[in-house]
Design a protein around this motif. Sequence first.
Motif, PDB file in Angstrom:
ATOM      1  N   LEU A   1       0.847  -1.188   0.000  1.00 58.21           N
ATOM      2  CA  LEU A   1       0.000   0.000   0.000  1.00 58.21           C
ATOM      3  C   LEU A   1       0.882   1.236   0.000  1.00 58.21           C
ATOM      4  CD1 LEU A   1      -3.042   0.880   0.310  1.00 58.21           C
ATOM      5  CD2 LEU A   1      -2.510   1.214   2.730  1.00 58.21           C
ATOM      6  N   THR A   2       0.428   2.260  -0.722  1.00 60.63           N
ATOM      7  CA  THR A   2       1.168   3.516  -0.709  1.00 60.63           C
ATOM      8  C   THR A   2       0.232   4.625  -0.258  1.00 60.63           C
ATOM      9  OG1 THR A   2       2.409   2.744  -2.616  1.00 60.63           O
ATOM     10  CG2 THR A   2       2.575   5.089  -2.076  1.00 60.63           C
ATOM     11  N   ILE A   3       0.659   5.385   0.702  1.00 60.08           N
ATOM     12  CA  ILE A   3      -0.151   6.501   1.183  1.00 60.08           C
ATOM     13  C   ILE A   3       0.606   7.796   0.952  1.00 60.08           C
ATOM     14  CG2 ILE A   3      -1.231   7.540   3.206  1.00 60.08           C
ATOM     15  CD1 ILE A   3      -1.618   4.745   4.329  1.00 60.08           C
ATOM     16  N   GLU A   4      -0.086   8.731   0.293  1.00 63.10           N
ATOM     17  CA  GLU A   4       0.571  10.005  -0.046  1.00 63.10           C
ATOM     18  C   GLU A   4       0.335  11.030   1.055  1.00 63.10           C
ATOM     19  OE1 GLU A   4       2.383  10.419  -2.863  1.00 63.10           O
ATOM     20  OE2 GLU A   4       1.959   8.317  -3.360  1.00 63.10           O
ATOM     21  N   ARG A   5       1.183  12.005   1.124  1.00 64.02           N
ATOM     22  CA  ARG A   5       1.000  13.093   2.086  1.00 64.02           C
ATOM     23  C   ARG A   5      -0.379  13.724   1.903  1.00 64.02           C
ATOM     24  NH1 ARG A   5       3.657  16.947   5.057  1.00 64.02           N
ATOM     25  NH2 ARG A   5       5.517  15.656   4.889  1.00 64.02           N
TER      26      ARG A   5
ATOM     27  N   ASP B   1      -3.274  12.381   2.414  1.00 65.94           N
ATOM     28  CA  ASP B   1      -4.337  11.405   2.197  1.00 65.94           C
ATOM     29  C   ASP B   1      -5.148  11.192   3.466  1.00 65.94           C
ATOM     30  OD1 ASP B   1      -4.192  10.762  -0.419  1.00 65.94           O
ATOM     31  OD2 ASP B   1      -3.110   8.858  -0.157  1.00 65.94           O
ATOM     32  N   PHE B   2      -6.432  10.891   3.274  1.00 64.89           N
ATOM     33  CA  PHE B   2      -7.239  10.393   4.384  1.00 64.89           C
ATOM     34  C   PHE B   2      -7.618   8.965   4.019  1.00 64.89           C
ATOM     35  CE2 PHE B   2     -10.059  11.896   7.981  1.00 64.89           C
ATOM     36  CZ  PHE B   2     -10.436  10.618   8.360  1.00 64.89           C
ATOM     37  N   VAL B   3      -6.946   7.997   4.630  1.00 60.53           N
ATOM     38  CA  VAL B   3      -7.117   6.608   4.236  1.00 60.53           C
ATOM     39  C   VAL B   3      -7.920   5.859   5.284  1.00 60.53           C
ATOM     40  CG1 VAL B   3      -5.954   4.485   3.565  1.00 60.53           C
ATOM     41  CG2 VAL B   3      -4.883   6.703   3.109  1.00 60.53           C
ATOM     42  N   SER B   4      -9.033   5.242   4.874  1.00 64.70           N
ATOM     43  CA  SER B   4      -9.804   4.418   5.802  1.00 64.70           C
ATOM     44  C   SER B   4      -9.527   2.956   5.553  1.00 64.70           C
ATOM     45  CB  SER B   4     -11.301   4.664   5.623  1.00 64.70           C
ATOM     46  OG  SER B   4     -11.653   5.898   6.156  1.00 64.70           O
ATOM     47  N   PHE B   5      -9.451   2.195   6.656  1.00 63.83           N
ATOM     48  CA  PHE B   5      -9.321   0.745   6.563  1.00 63.83           C
ATOM     49  C   PHE B   5     -10.619   0.142   7.048  1.00 63.83           C
ATOM     50  CE2 PHE B   5      -5.168   2.549   7.075  1.00 63.83           C
ATOM     51  CZ  PHE B   5      -4.370   1.844   6.198  1.00 63.83           C
TER      52      PHE B   5
ATOM     53  N   LYS C   1      -9.298   7.661   0.249  1.00 66.46           N
ATOM     54  CA  LYS C   1      -8.912   6.331  -0.211  1.00 66.46           C
ATOM     55  C   LYS C   1      -9.470   5.325   0.776  1.00 66.46           C
ATOM     56  CE  LYS C   1      -4.289   5.755  -1.459  1.00 66.46           C
ATOM     57  NZ  LYS C   1      -3.947   5.318  -2.791  1.00 66.46           N
ATOM     58  N   ILE C   2     -10.176   4.311   0.288  1.00 65.96           N
ATOM     59  CA  ILE C   2     -10.752   3.310   1.181  1.00 65.96           C
ATOM     60  C   ILE C   2     -10.086   1.979   0.924  1.00 65.96           C
ATOM     61  CG2 ILE C   2     -12.865   2.115   1.874  1.00 65.96           C
ATOM     62  CD1 ILE C   2     -14.332   4.615   0.620  1.00 65.96           C
ATOM     63  N   VAL C   3      -9.498   1.422   1.965  1.00 62.04           N
ATOM     64  CA  VAL C   3      -8.818   0.137   1.844  1.00 62.04           C
ATOM     65  C   VAL C   3      -9.713  -0.937   2.447  1.00 62.04           C
ATOM     66  CG1 VAL C   3      -6.768  -1.174   2.450  1.00 62.04           C
ATOM     67  CG2 VAL C   3      -6.592   1.297   2.021  1.00 62.04           C
TER      68      VAL C   3
ATOM     69  N   VAL D   1      -8.637  -1.448  -3.104  1.00 57.86           N
ATOM     70  CA  VAL D   1      -8.312  -0.082  -2.694  1.00 57.86           C
ATOM     71  C   VAL D   1      -9.153   0.836  -3.556  1.00 57.86           C
ATOM     72  CG1 VAL D   1      -6.547   1.673  -2.472  1.00 57.86           C
ATOM     73  CG2 VAL D   1      -5.974  -0.712  -2.031  1.00 57.86           C
ATOM     74  N   ILE D   2     -10.085   1.572  -2.938  1.00 57.01           N
ATOM     75  CA  ILE D   2     -11.011   2.394  -3.709  1.00 57.01           C
ATOM     76  C   ILE D   2     -10.655   3.862  -3.527  1.00 57.01           C
ATOM     77  CG2 ILE D   2     -13.434   3.047  -3.989  1.00 57.01           C
ATOM     78  CD1 ILE D   2     -14.053   0.243  -2.645  1.00 57.01           C
ATOM     79  N   ASP D   3     -10.367   4.540  -4.623  1.00 61.37           N
ATOM     80  CA  ASP D   3     -10.103   5.979  -4.521  1.00 61.37           C
ATOM     81  C   ASP D   3     -11.419   6.711  -4.631  1.00 61.37           C
ATOM     82  OD1 ASP D   3      -7.219   6.505  -4.204  1.00 61.37           O
ATOM     83  OD2 ASP D   3      -7.094   5.248  -6.023  1.00 61.37           O
TER      84      ASP D   3
END
Lengths: 303, 280, 257, 257, 307
Positions: D28-32, D34-38, D206-208, D220-222
């Motif tokens: 997985l790559t997370i960019e500066r 980002d709001f990433v949900s798991f 981004k939803i993981v 992984v859904i953007d």
Amino acid sequence: MTEATASPGSTVLGRGLGRALPILTVLLAIIAIWYLAAIWMNATWVRDQAVRADTVLTTGDLIRQTLTLERPVLPAPHQVAAGLWEGIAGQKITSKRSLVWHGWVTLSATLAGFAIGTAAGVLLAVGIVHNRAMDQSVMPWAVASQTVPILAIAPMVIVVFASMGVTGLLPKAMIAAWLSFFPVLVGMVKGLRTPDAMQLDLMHSWNASRVQQFWRLRLPSSLPYLFASLKVAIAAALVGTIVGELPAGATSGLGARLLSGSYYGQTVQIWAALFAAAILAAVLVMLIGALERLTLRRMGLAR
Amino acid sequence: MSALPVIAVWIGAIGLNTWLSRFDSRATRLAVALIFGATILILWEMAVRIYAVPPVILPAPSQIGASFAANTAILWSDFVQTIVKGALTGWLIGAGAAIATAIAIDRSPFLQRGLLPIGNFVAALPIVGIAPILVMWFGFDWQSKAAVVVVMVFFPILVNMVAGLAATEPMQRDLMATWAAPYGASLWKLRLPAAMPFLFNGLKITTTLALIGAIVAEFFGSPTKGMGFRISTAVGRLDLPLVWAEILVAAIAGSLFYGIVALIEKKVTFWHPSQRPQRG
Amino acid sequence: MTVIQARDVSLTFQTADGPVHALKDVSLTIERGDFVSFIGPSGCGKTTFLRAIAALETPTAGKLEVADMTPDQARRQRAYGYVFQAPGLYPWRTIAGNISLPLEIMGFARADRLQRIARVLDLVDLAGFGGKYPWQLSGGMQQRASIARALAFDADILLMDEPFGALDEIVRDRLNEALLDLWKKTGKTIGFVTHSIPEAVYLSTKIVVMSPRPGRITRVIDSPLPRDRPLEIRDTPEFIALAQQVRDGLREGHSYD
Amino acid sequence: MTVIQARDVSLTFQTADGPVHALKDVSLTIERGDFVSFIGPSGCGKTTFLRAIAALETPTAGKLEVADMTPDQARRQRAYGYVFQAPGLYPWRTIAGNISLPLEIMGFARADRLQRIARVLDLVDLAGFGGKYPWQLSGGMQQRASIARALAFDADILLMDEPFGALDEIVRDRLNEALLDLWKKTGKTIGFVTHSIPEAVYLSTKIVVMSPRPGRITRVIDSPLPRDRPLEIRDTPEFIALAQQVRDGLREGHSYD
Amino acid sequence: QELTLQLKWVTQAQFAGYYVAKDKGFYEEEGLDVTILPGGPDIAPTQVLAGGGADVIVEWMPAALAAREKGLPLVNIAQPFKASGMMLTCLKESGITDPKTDFKGKTLGVWFSGNEYPFLSWMSQLGLSTEGGPDGVTVLKQGFNVDPLLQKQAACISTMTYNEYGQVLDAGIAPEDLVTFKYEDQGVATLEDGLYVLESTLEDDAKVTDLVKFVRASMKGWKYAEENPEEAAQIVLDNDETGAQTLDHQVRMVTEIGKLTAGSDGTLDEADYQRTVDTLMAGGSDPVISKAPEGAFNHIITDRAFD
Ligand SMILES: Nc1ncnc2c1ncn2[C@@H]1O[C@H](COP(=O)(O)OP(=O)(O)OP(=O)(O)O)[C@@H](O)[C@H]1O
Ligand SMILES: Nc1ncnc2c1ncn2[C@@H]1O[C@H](COP(=O)(O)OP(=O)(O)OP(=O)(O)O)[C@@H](O)[C@H]1O
Ligand SMILES: Cc1ncc(C[n+]2csc(CCO)c2C)c(N)n1
Ligand SMILES: [Mg+2]
Ligand SMILES: [Mg+2]
């Protein structure tokens, strides 16, 4: 974070060793310190004796003599071990010099006192949990009861019992019971009160009677607490018995053995009796621990 | 027949307490406890009088009270000797040593696993056995009594403190890790505060142990004052009221000692659920 | 037929900080076979109301009737089963033993007990797990067991206080479906406390929206949804509209906690 | 700019019942920014993955980089704030004292501490509650305090493990809005674990979606949603479609608990 | 007839006469079934008697008279011990040679529990305070053994000629390194090891008859022990349930005890009694007994036993 994970490939043997190794290490350290202390504490006497006898001591002599004194201030570990061995295995167990015989005398009174104390503690706890007047009356005085220096007045207790015609094992057992009922009482009150509001509400919603509530909810929930208290209580009962034995005519039992060792300055005998008592306590506590594991596992409370 | 008044008082007191306990306020709680204690005293006095129990076996509370009033000077000096010098000093030293040891072995699970079982074993050594030895080592004055107390209180406090230091929740420890807290900070700001309820548990248990230890140790040699000394000599002189006056002092001192520690506990661990005022 | 009838029920707790008005003039009628959800912010009295119905609390004013009796009479007649948020199973009893417990207390015969246990285990899809201990089961299974326990003695009323609050969404979906199914099969009257709007809308025939300080009912919404509700119903416009209605009801009586 | 980079990360726990593959080949790559949900069913490794990023667990295989360092280096540099599901406040400290704690440990000066405490209390809408003890506050307030604590030392990364799991829906809505607001204001990178589909969709860029046994990423859904999201966005068709997509992802990897 | 005897101390040759009488069947010959209860440091035989735990006790006269003043009517019915075995034993290195001058500022070990009275009157005769300080002596309540001397915690300790003194020697200190002061020589000796009963017992004729038989058989036991020290020591050893005694020590004790019982046929000598009372009344500021006791002894039993 990784505390809980056992390392792969650990065998039963490995795990046993893992548990024993720290204890052995500490034990060795204690024995080493003990030897040093024995040399140090007995040296004064040895030197004084040398002066009285007008002899000159080499360091080797000094050390040898400090570890082989007949009346040492602090006996060396091997002396105590020898005393224990002599007391346990060196005698017929019916002999008055046998620690097994004295241990048995103490044990029987301990068990009797423990039984009385436990019964009293449990009954009081049941009363306290179910009766508010008892809760408010008894609990504060139960704490106060333990501040009475029972050990100091044990001789009088024995006399008072004797005046009522109660002699033999029972007076000792009563002292043991006095010391052991308190932990049981405290633990059991706590245990009987562990069921949370939801569990009590459930019982209520089924219209369960108080008796049903007690047997099916309160009592099972209290068992872990009870067992924890029992371990404390049995050790306390042993101490109580030993103390009760001192004035009970000081004839037999580990307490009598301790004291008579003390009258005649037989330090080794004192220490041997002391260790015998501690071993007895440890064994009793372990037995209760085993009983606890067995019961709780059967009840599915220990995983 | 002669038991009738005894039973009457008994039943009366039970009735009164049952009625009072329903109110369940601070004042009635105290009253119930006091009435219970008073009832026991009255029953005791009645029993001694009705059955003419000889005072050398069991003196009546009134005789004990009179002896207490007549011997305040002796009782006070015994109290200072045994409880202040012997028990209190020993308790403070023992507690201090136990806390320090617990912190010292905190970083070494190895030492903990080694020391604790042995500690439990030592705690099982009966003091009646240790006391003569310590009197032999530390002399007959209060120092040896303090030493007995140190031995008695050390392990219970140590065991509680070690358990307390381990009692933090994983989440609280993880939080410390996310802040990259050094050992000292997490000890000082997390584990010590979290250990307090456990520590006080140990401290409370050992208050009564300390008293008993100091008194009993005096049987094995003492100067000519002290509660244990007084009890044993007074029994020899058949001055039983004085013996019971000493017991009374011990009981009061013990309850006070316990109460003070419990009070400090309340102040220190105000945040613990068992100490918080009940919500709702 | 009216099963539960509340008229101007108030319930005030006396606390150290003064009285707390957990319920204030609450009136509600629940008919036999209703599935009633209670929804509202924390502290609005949902639990208190359910407990009052179960005679676990006593109203300080007003009149509350359960099956034409006082709640306490109803309790003694074992008129309802109660399910708490946490499963509250006894760890020293197996699942079957746990279900058996209320039956033992109520004095059912042994054979009857066994039969009932088998039936309810089946009902909640736990057949075969009777011999397991609670801790050997997942949270969702434990909660189903606790529902089975409440069903075992066949009370007409089932009261459930956030029974699925601690479970994850997927498990919750499954249990919701199962609960609906059970309700249709048995025709029981169900009182159900929840925090989740979709859950309330999906399950209920009647949604009671409450608001706090003092605890009171702000809206009672009757659901137009049919009794047969596949999970997909949640994407229909009716469902979304109903949910919006509930949400609006909630906002009305809500202040930032 | 890449802030978090995972390549074929695996993490296996050795337990008494044999190994548990909590994570298996997770990349997985997370960019500066980002709001990433798991999101995923219980046991799929969401917590484990977050903890691995925070260096609270160590992967047994693969490569994990946080801000171009190893996770442990990043931890020592105090690169992130972590919020657990339960508030985890220290009961013997006041709210202000709790927020102050990490600052004390990190050696902030007293004046600076006071200022930061005031600022973050304001940010989470708790101004005036600094002197209260945690147990005197409601659950929602406690959770906000714990978020304030994680914000106080201004790390670039914020890791949150089901921070709102225990709160009711309305409070949750409010906190979601507040969190989005904060994220927009500060531009932090946020890793967020949740069980709730609407929450994940509402918050994330981004939803993981993960699935269990072994724990792995299934989708992984953007998110095509704009950064500005009023609560009402949840009734738009885009939102519902996205939610459906997540739900499908979840179903794929899900078996009855 | 059953009779219970409470001893003052643990089973040892100090009580050889009673054990011999029991083992040799002297009691049985008189038709008595005697139970012997050993004592101990914490047992006050007077209290046991008051509580009904025993019919007869072995007690020292100071303690018995003190109890009498406390309202427990004890009566001496026989006095097998003529002389006192108490003494102070000092280490020579402490520099004590004369009690009149050398005790000042020293620490002395004393037995309490009713045995402190002779010591206190001695000190008051010497004009020494027992409250410590440079002009008085520091008193240490001695435990059960001779450790305080060996550990040099006290300059002198109380010893019995027949027991503790031997223990000091056994510990390895030669008699030349010790200085002893017998209470007999200091003129403060009090009577030890007498037989006491409650006054009420003497009002019962049947009891009196039993006591006569008991005293007669006991004295027979004492004389037998004097003549057969080895056998007596062995009998004592057989009766010791703690198993802590050694034969050597008990043989020595029987021999030493023989010196104390030698002058007595069991009858209390009124002169000895008077000397004891005088010593106790001279007890300084806090005398043991404030007025001369009356009826504290009785010759009825011994008269009937030995005519
Ligand atoms: N036993 C009690 N004593 C005092 N106050 C109580 C008690 N039980 C509940 N309360 C108070 O009554 C009010 C209503 O509580 P209740 O538990 O019914 O709320 P709820 O709607 O179930 O909340 P939640 O969603 O948090 O479960 C609250 O303010 C609560 O603090
Ligand atoms: N310390 C541990 N030791 C052993 N197994 C663990 C440990 N921590 C987690 N696991 C296991 O690893 C798997 C993943 O757990 P994790 O907590 O990451 O799941 P999750 O997705 O956060 O679940 P939840 O939604 O229930 O929080 C689970 O099977 C769990 O039982
Ligand atoms: C606590 C205590 N210490 C000493 C004595 C005195 N005493 C009386 S008989 C006897 C046996 C002699 O070896 C001794 C030592 C006592 N009674 N109680
Ligand atoms: Mg509720
Ligand atoms: Mg998780």
